[in-house]
Each structure stands twice: as C-alpha cells, then as structure tokens.
Design a protein around this motif. Structure first.
Motif, PDB file in Angstrom:
ATOM      1  N   UNK A  77       0.951  -1.154  -0.079  1.00 61.22           N
ATOM      2  CA  UNK A  77      -0.059   0.007  -0.222  1.00 61.22           C
ATOM      3  C   UNK A  77       0.853   1.402   0.099  1.00 61.22           C
ATOM      4  N   UNK A  78       0.499   2.369  -0.880  1.00 59.85           N
ATOM      5  CA  UNK A  78       1.163   3.377  -0.849  1.00 59.85           C
ATOM      6  C   UNK A  78       0.735   4.332  -0.010  1.00 59.85           C
ATOM      7  N   UNK A  79       1.337   4.991   1.068  1.00 59.24           N
ATOM      8  CA  UNK A  79       0.860   6.212   1.828  1.00 59.24           C
ATOM      9  C   UNK A  79       1.739   7.104   1.732  1.00 59.24           C
ATOM     10  N   UNK A  80       1.252   8.367   1.294  1.00 57.46           N
ATOM     11  CA  UNK A  80       2.149   9.516   0.893  1.00 57.46           C
ATOM     12  C   UNK A  80       3.344   9.075   0.111  1.00 57.46           C
ATOM     13  N   UNK A  81       2.851   8.283  -0.795  1.00 63.57           N
ATOM     14  CA  UNK A  81       3.836   8.083  -2.097  1.00 63.57           C
ATOM     15  C   UNK A  81       4.971   6.912  -1.447  1.00 63.57           C
ATOM     16  N   UNK A  95       4.512   0.385   1.789  1.00 66.54           N
ATOM     17  CA  UNK A  95       4.484  -0.491   3.018  1.00 66.54           C
ATOM     18  C   UNK A  95       4.050  -1.971   2.468  1.00 66.54           C
ATOM     19  N   UNK A  96       4.565  -2.837   3.352  1.00 70.57           N
ATOM     20  CA  UNK A  96       4.034  -4.259   3.326  1.00 70.57           C
ATOM     21  C   UNK A  96       2.923  -4.614   3.964  1.00 70.57           C
ATOM     22  N   UNK A  97       1.743  -4.749   3.394  1.00 67.70           N
ATOM     23  CA  UNK A  97       0.506  -4.766   4.016  1.00 67.70           C
ATOM     24  C   UNK A  97       0.180  -6.455   4.167  1.00 67.70           C
ATOM     25  N   UNK A  98       0.243  -7.138   3.099  1.00 62.44           N
ATOM     26  CA  UNK A  98      -0.032  -8.550   3.209  1.00 62.44           C
ATOM     27  C   UNK A  98       1.154  -9.426   2.901  1.00 62.44           C
ATOM     28  N   UNK A 145       5.169  -2.271   7.831  1.00 60.79           N
ATOM     29  CA  UNK A 145       6.466  -1.830   7.658  1.00 60.79           C
ATOM     30  C   UNK A 145       6.900  -1.306   6.362  1.00 60.79           C
ATOM     31  N   UNK A 146       7.540  -0.223   6.340  1.00 56.83           N
ATOM     32  CA  UNK A 146       8.159   0.553   5.075  1.00 56.83           C
ATOM     33  C   UNK A 146       9.076  -0.455   4.336  1.00 56.83           C
ATOM     34  N   UNK A 147       8.927  -0.516   3.151  1.00 61.35           N
ATOM     35  CA  UNK A 147       9.751  -1.227   2.200  1.00 61.35           C
ATOM     36  C   UNK A 147      10.814  -0.283   1.625  1.00 61.35           C
ATOM     37  N   UNK A 148      12.283  -0.764   2.210  1.00 59.26           N
ATOM     38  CA  UNK A 148      13.339  -0.007   1.809  1.00 59.26           C
ATOM     39  C   UNK A 148      13.867  -0.544   0.293  1.00 59.26           C
ATOM     40  N   UNK A 149      14.233  -1.744   0.202  1.00 58.32           N
ATOM     41  CA  UNK A 149      14.835  -2.185  -1.117  1.00 58.32           C
ATOM     42  C   UNK A 149      14.532  -3.503  -1.496  1.00 58.32           C
ATOM     43  N   UNK A 150      14.784  -3.968  -2.719  1.00 52.94           N
ATOM     44  CA  UNK A 150      14.359  -5.240  -3.058  1.00 52.94           C
ATOM     45  C   UNK A 150      15.746  -5.771  -3.883  1.00 52.94           C
ATOM     46  N   UNK A 151      16.229  -6.789  -3.398  1.00 50.74           N
ATOM     47  CA  UNK A 151      17.495  -7.365  -4.139  1.00 50.74           C
ATOM     48  C   UNK A 151      18.544  -6.229  -4.194  1.00 50.74           C
ATOM     49  N   UNK A 152      18.754  -5.337  -3.217  1.00 53.09           N
ATOM     50  CA  UNK A 152      19.980  -4.307  -3.299  1.00 53.09           C
ATOM     51  C   UNK A 152      19.480  -2.983  -3.957  1.00 53.09           C
ATOM     52  N   UNK A 153      18.395  -3.292  -4.682  1.00 53.42           N
ATOM     53  CA  UNK A 153      17.820  -1.904  -5.513  1.00 53.42           C
ATOM     54  C   UNK A 153      17.015  -1.075  -4.663  1.00 53.42           C
ATOM     55  N   UNK A 154      17.237   0.154  -4.252  1.00 56.84           N
ATOM     56  CA  UNK A 154      16.245   1.190  -3.310  1.00 56.84           C
ATOM     57  C   UNK A 154      15.191   0.790  -4.228  1.00 56.84           C
ATOM     58  N   UNK A 155      13.961   0.908  -3.206  1.00 55.51           N
ATOM     59  CA  UNK A 155      12.552   0.831  -3.361  1.00 55.51           C
ATOM     60  C   UNK A 155      12.193   2.199  -4.369  1.00 55.51           C
ATOM     61  N   UNK A 156      12.917   3.058  -4.286  1.00 57.27           N
ATOM     62  CA  UNK A 156      12.598   4.243  -5.166  1.00 57.27           C
ATOM     63  C   UNK A 156      13.022   4.163  -6.596  1.00 57.27           C
ATOM     64  N   UNK A 157      13.934   3.496  -6.678  1.00 60.84           N
ATOM     65  CA  UNK A 157      14.367   3.084  -8.035  1.00 60.84           C
ATOM     66  C   UNK A 157      13.205   2.214  -8.795  1.00 60.84           C
ATOM     67  N   UNK A 201      -5.906 -14.130   5.770  1.00 60.03           N
ATOM     68  CA  UNK A 201      -6.449 -12.860   6.119  1.00 60.03           C
ATOM     69  C   UNK A 201      -8.127 -13.130   5.905  1.00 60.03           C
ATOM     70  N   UNK A 202      -8.859 -13.931   6.728  1.00 65.91           N
ATOM     71  CA  UNK A 202     -10.202 -14.264   6.672  1.00 65.91           C
ATOM     72  C   UNK A 202     -10.985 -13.268   6.693  1.00 65.91           C
ATOM     73  N   UNK A 203     -10.875 -12.281   7.671  1.00 62.41           N
ATOM     74  CA  UNK A 203     -11.775 -11.250   7.820  1.00 62.41           C
ATOM     75  C   UNK A 203     -11.783 -10.267   6.368  1.00 62.41           C
ATOM     76  N   UNK A 204     -10.664  -9.902   6.072  1.00 60.05           N
ATOM     77  CA  UNK A 204     -10.612  -9.201   4.691  1.00 60.05           C
ATOM     78  C   UNK A 204     -11.265 -10.004   3.514  1.00 60.05           C
ATOM     79  N   UNK A 205     -10.917 -11.111   3.534  1.00 62.82           N
ATOM     80  CA  UNK A 205     -11.609 -11.999   2.614  1.00 62.82           C
ATOM     81  C   UNK A 205     -13.181 -12.078   2.565  1.00 62.82           C
ATOM     82  N   UNK A 206     -13.698 -12.275   3.719  1.00 63.79           N
ATOM     83  CA  UNK A 206     -14.977 -12.230   4.136  1.00 63.79           C
ATOM     84  C   UNK A 206     -15.604 -10.908   3.836  1.00 63.79           C
TER      85      UNK A 206
END
Length: 728
Positions: free
Chosen positions: A118-122, A125-128, A140-152, A228-233
């Motif tokens: 989910x994007x919050x103020x651009x 964040x990891x939601x599920x 939690x805010x995502x910072x990088x994937x495989x050493x590449x910054x999440x901004x890139x 996530x049964x509540x969300x699924x319901x």
C-alpha cells in the motif's frame, strides 16, 4: 524533450533468465518491423496519440528507440525498449502487454514478489505477506528489493505504466495489486529465484533484512483467504453488493464498487434500474445530502457516467463535445483480434475537422436530466482508481459545480481520454500486444489543467496506522463535512468597489452577498503580505456567503500577486511606490467607512491574515462601532509591524477575539509566547493540526489536508458572536 533514462538503463543492463518465451531472441530487422507496425497503427488510428505529447517529441523518442534495437534482443528486452514509447502517449487505455506465451509461462511458475503493498504519501508499505512462512511485519515500510532501492524499483515501474496525462495516483493504485506488481517486476528486473527484502520495522523503526522465495500467482488468492479471513469475508460480502444505497435520516450514501457488467449480473442488479430506484428512494425519504463513493470503481460503459450525472443535473446538459476517430478504415486490423470486415465503419462519418465522428455515440448532443433529479448537496469520494467513465462523470460534475470532491486525484484526465473500439494489436515477430483505443472523447468541460484529473477540494492524507486499522478516514472526513455543513460552493457575482483612503490612495475591493439585505452580518476580509483579496480568499468567500454573511474584501496597498490574482490597488499605485504594513491600516479604515456610506448596518466581524491580523486588532480597538468579533490568523509582530504591534492593542480589546495558528508555527518560541499572551488577556486561541500561514489554513488545497476542524472552530466562533438566527 522526452527522457526516460530508467527504462533505457534497464534495457541495457538487466540480465534476463533464458526460460520459456525469454529464450527466443530476435534480429534487429524483426524488432524494427514490429515497431514500425506499432508506430504506424498509433499514428493512423489512436485518435488521441498527440493529445498530451507532441508529434515531434514522440517521433524523436521513436528514433532513439529504433537506434537502441539490436540483434539478439529478447522478448523482455524489447518490452523494455517499447514501454517508454507507449507510456509517452499518456493515455491510460493504450496498454503494452507481454506475449501470451510469456505471460502464461510466468503464471505457471513461482515467480512473483510475495508481498502486497500500500502506498501512503507515495511511500510503499508491506501490507500482506504471501510467503510460505509469513515472516514480515505488516505495516513496515519497504526499503529495497535485491539491493535496489525501492525508489528506483517503483520509479522504473511508474515509468512503464500508462496513465492519462501526468496523473500518478492511478499508477500507484495499479502497483497495489500484487499480481500486477509481480508481473511488472519480472518484466523490468527479471525473474528471481530469491528476494532479498529490506524494510523498516513498524514496531522499532530499525532496518530488517529477510530472504524470501517467490510465490505463484494463485498463492495470492489461496493465502489471502486462509491468512486474512476477515478481509476475504469483507471482499466476498462487497461482491454481493457492487451497487449499494444506504439512507440515514437526510443523508444518503451511494456506493459504486465496480462498473463491471459481469459483477452486476452475478449480484442480480442492473445499473440503470438500480439508479432509478435509488434516486426515487432518495426523493421519497427527503434526503438533503448525497455522498457518492466511487473510490476504486474503475471504468465502465461510456454511458454510465452520463446516466449518473443526469440525476444530479438541474436542466439539459452537454456531456461529450466530440467522439471522433482519425480513420474509419484502420490498416492494422490484420494483426488484431478484429477482422477488417468486422470493423463497424458505418458508425463513423467524416467531419469538417478532417476526422471521423462516431455520430451515434449516445453521449453526444444535448442530454436530458433524469427523473427524479436530486437538487441537494453532493459529495463525491474519489481516488486514483476512479477512472474512465467515472472519471468523465467527475469532470462533468466539477465543471457544472454540482459536487464537492473528497479523496485524491482521479485516475482519468479532465478533458477525457481515448477508448471505445479498442483492437488488440499483436506484433507478428515478438508477440507483444498493444491495446489501441480508436475513439477520442472530448468532454464538454473548460477551465482545468489538461494533464490532470479532478483534484478534490478536500484531499485525504492517510497514515499507515489508518491503513492497518482499516480506518476509512476519507469517509470520516466526508461525514464531518456533512455534519458541519460548510460545503465549497461558488459565490454569486461580486460587486466591484473603488474608493479612496484618507490619504487619497485608490483602494479596490469586492462585496459578495447572497441576499440584497444590508442588515445581515458582514465580514471584512483583509489579506496577508504579497497577496490580494480575491486570490487569498477565493475558496473561503463561497463558504461564508452560503452561510448567510455579507463579505467585504479589499486589495490593500501592501500586497501583490502571490495567490495568482492581481492586487488592483498595488497595480494602480505602480511599482515605484512602496508602503509599509502600518501604512495599509488606512485601507482597513477606508473599507469600514465605505461600508457605512453604502448603508450596511449588520453586525461586523473583522478577519485578518498575517500582518492584517495585527491590523484588525487595532481597528477593533479604535473603531469598535458595531464590531462583534475579530478573527486573527497568524498575527504578525516584530520590526516589520512598526507601531502596529498586536500586543499594543490586544490588551485594550474588549471585543471577542479568536487567534488561530497552524501547529507548524508553534515551534517558534516567539509565536508560542504570543499565543500565551493572548490567552492571558482572556482571548480565545486555536492551534490547527493541519494548517499553513495566515488565512490559507482554511483552504484545503493550500494545506494539502483536511481543514474541517479549522472550519468548525471558526463557525462556532461566528455563531457565538453574531447570535443571529439568519446565519445558518
């Protein structure tokens, strides 16, 4: 000049796994042939191809693309080369897709990034968590994937997602779908056997690194239901009600969750019948305020937005100005899912603009209002998922001044996009597919940025805590606006004024009133440094007038054009003459005197901003006749105020005073001491959590957040000091 360095860099540097469709390579000639077929099809048949990007810029980009093509390029490398070109058209319906073979291969393997964002103020964040272990911390805010910054990472993806004009909200909305994110990640960065994920712990704020395996596409559905049964319901329940009407006393909420005809059929509802019955119920039950929630609704049939608006229009209206194609004989159909003999040429007729009108389009021509028509106050909740036909509805409702918008920028351009007949072009060598909408729609709207969609009067800023607790802050804000009863409306045409101060400086101003009576309470508005009355107060005047106040505003001699309007007094004086803030006090006196001469006898409220906030305190002390209240927004002090310091007069003021400051200004010790002084003198103060300097703290577009609580404080003060039943 169009530039897209991120995707060009990806084309040159990212290694691709040689599996399935990725293993095939192409000659440079094959790739150029495919590109020329695409370029020709877009130029000849995508009627909005040059709506947001000039032909020269697109041709320049095409030449650079051609020069980058090389022997031995793979399917995904060619995709990366084409993506900037297709996205540069800036049309959400013109969509580049991988080949069916590549897509089928990806979906058959565990190749997807195993998280939902989910994007919050651009910020993402990891939601599920769709890993086998479920090991990440949600929120939690995502910072990088495989050493590449999440901004890139996200920046490269944003560059590859088509959208109308310069709109970004629809792109972020698309990336919140885990399947879309995973597919695009594989296309741009290659399939990965392992993901090294770094995030900032929601609990501690410390960086955390985890190594996770990819998941398969079907895991998103199966793990969503089990983990996530509540969300699924909730999702299943909402699917039963794609269209929903709830009425509580005199407020109705019309929720449109999807415009998918199949979803409507499964739920046993028909859109047109539903709306007819809904608006009949709204009239029968005496509803005065309607909230339309169309967040995430997507698009629908072209007529759907028009049908909805017809129930809000007080008279006949125009919806589409044009619905046109560049040709009625597209030459690329042999590469598409539409056979040349099946193309409906009879729907088009040549016009004087050298294009082809879709002359039977039901949205053309003068449209009639529905029956019954709702004439009350309308709030529309929107976001980046409000696209296509619902974005068209938003544009018409905005230009007709028929609704107040809450949320974020809609996902469709204000003047319209291209859709209608949309052949899917399959490039013969690479198998890449491109959706090419052939009918350009131009809405009957004016006065808005061409590269953007409707921007809400009240923008909603969610926090990650709101997301994690499922707090619907947009609905909460909308309900508070309804409860407080101060919608943004258009004021009546103002009366232009010109009069002299006592030193013969010519002062210009305006009077707004909803009634010819001169006995109603009158509010004098004075602007801040560098400003003018019409610019600073353009979003404030309509609210005050709608509440029954007469509004008298002037351009002071100390001001300018910072809010986009002309300070007529300063313009008349000329650039060579400069006046101090204290010199402008004569202008305030002149405004009150002119009101006397014009026969305004109602109770008076003095409203000042920054330096004029200090001046209105002095004015109320020296000219208290019929003044019942003073509003001072960020009152200025210090050397620039000379002999007009607010504390010189506030101790002598016997009239109710409300001093308002944004929370951001309270960090300054001098400001905090000043507020303490006002409180010690018995005056009322208010610190706005969301605010900016001066009266602009009452304008949500300048604040960038809800100002509902600020208005509640102001309206309560005004009611107390006027105690006048004529004021609503």
């Amino acid at each position: 000049m169009l530039r897209n360095t991120r995707l060009i860099a990806l084309t040159l540097t990212v290694a691709v796994s040689a599996v399935s469709a990725n293993a095939q390579v192409y000659t440079r000639k094959q790739l150029i042939d495919d590109f020329e077929i695409l370029r020709s099809a877009l130029h000849q048949s995508q009627s909005g191809v040059y709506r947001h990007t000039s032909e020269k810029d697109l041709n320049d980009l095409g030449r650079r693309l051609t020069s980058s093509l090389k022997d031995g390029m793979t399917h995904v490398e060619f995709y990366r080369a084409l993506a900037p070109y297709v996205v540069a058209i800036k049309d959400a319906h013109t969509l580049l897709e991988p080949s069916r073979a590549w897509e089928a291969g990806l979906e058959s393997r565990a190749s997807f990034f195993p998280f939902e964002l989910r994007f919050v103020n651009s910020r993402p964040y990891l939601i599920r968590d769709y890993t086998t272990e479920g090991i990440a911390e949600p929120g939690s805010e995502l910072v990088s994937i495989n050493g590449v910054s999440i901004d890139d990472v996200v920046g490269g993806m944003m560059d590859a997602i088509p959208a109308d004009g310069a709109i970004t909200t629809s792109k972020m909305r698309a990336l919140q779908d885990p399947a879309t994110f995973g597919r695009l990640y594989s296309l741009l960065y290659g399939e990965k056997a392992q993901f090294e994920v770094r995030y900032l712990s929601r609990e501690t704020g410390e960086p955390v690194q985890i190594d996770v395996s990819p998941c398969a596409q079907y895991d998103f559905e199966t793990l969503f239901k089990s983990r996530y049964p509540y969300d699924a319901a909730t999702k299943d329940k909402q699917a039963l009600y794609p269209l929903q009407l709830e009425i509580d006393d005199d407020v109705a909420i019309l929720t449109i969750r999807t415009m998918d005809v199949g979803a409507h059929a499964l739920a046993g509802v028909a859109y047109e019948n539903f709306l007819l019955n809904a608006f009949r119920d709204i009239r029968r039950r005496g509803v005065t305020t309607l909230i339309i929630d169309m967040r995430g609704v997507g698009g629908g049939r072209e007529v759907d937005g028009k049908i909805l608006f017809s129930y809000l229009s007080n008279g006949p209206f125009n919806y589409y100005r044009f619905a046109e194609a560049t040709t009625n004989r597209p030459g690329f159909l042999k590469y598409t899912d539409i056979a040349p003999e099946d193309f409906p040429r009879e729907r088009f007729r040549k016009n004087e603009r050298n294009t082809w009108d879709e002359f039977r389009n039901p949205n053309l021509g003068l449209q009639q209002p529905g029956d019954p028509v709702f004439t009350g106050t309308v709030y529309v909740m929107v976001d980046g998922g409000t696209r296509s036909s619902m974005a068209e509805f938003a544009s018409i409702a905005r230009t007709s001044k028929r609704a107040i918008f809450v949320g974020e920028e809609v996902g469709g351009a204000y003047y319209g996009g291209s859709s209608g007949i949309t052949p899917v072009l399959t490039l013969p060598n690479s198998g890449l597919r491109v959706r090419i909408p052939m009918v350009k729609h131009t809405l009957a709207v004016t006065g808005y940025a061409r590269d953007h969609g409707v921007l809400p009067e009240y923008r909603v800023a969610r926090t990650i805590d709101d997301v994690m607790t499922n707090d619907d802050v947009a609905m909460e804000l909308t309900r508070s606006l309804v409860a407080s009863g101060f919608p943004l409306l258009q004021p009546p045409r103002p009366l232009e004024l010109a009069f002299n101060a006592r030193d013969n400086v010519r002062i210009f101003g305006n009077v707004w009133a909803s009634t010819p009576s001169k006995t109603a309470p009158i509010i004098f508005l004075f602007h801040q440094a560098g400003g003018d009355a019409r610019g600073e107060y353009e979003a404030i005047v309509p609210i005050l007038v709608e509440r029954g106040y007469i509004v008298f505003a002037i351009d002071q001699r100390s001001g300018g054009n910072r809010f986009g309007k002309t300070n007529r007094t300063v313009e008349k004086i000329g650039a060579t003459v400069k006046y101090s803030y204290c010199d402008a006090y004569r202008d305030l006196e002149a405004a009150v005197r002119r009101a006397d001469e014009s026969g305004f006898t109602g109770k008076r409220i003095l409203w000042g901003s920054s330096y004029s906030a200090s001046l209105v305190i002095r004015l109320a002390v020296e000219h208290p006749e019929n003044v019942v209240g003073v509003l001072a927004f960020s009152p200025a002090s210090g050397d620039a105020m000379g002999n007009c310091q607010p504390d010189t007069y506030s101790a002598r003021l016997k009239i109710p005073l409300l001093v308002m400051r944004p929370e951001s200004e309270m960090e300054h010790e001098k400001v905090a001491r000043q507020l303490d002084m006002f409180e010690a003198q018995g005056h009322e103060t208010y610190v706005a959590e969301h605010g900016v300097h001066g009266s602009s703290m009452m304008n949500p577009q300048r604040v960038g957040a809800s100002v509902a609580l600020n208005w509640l404080a102001v309206m309560a003060f005004l009611r107390d000091v006027t105690r006048d039943k004529a004021v609503r």
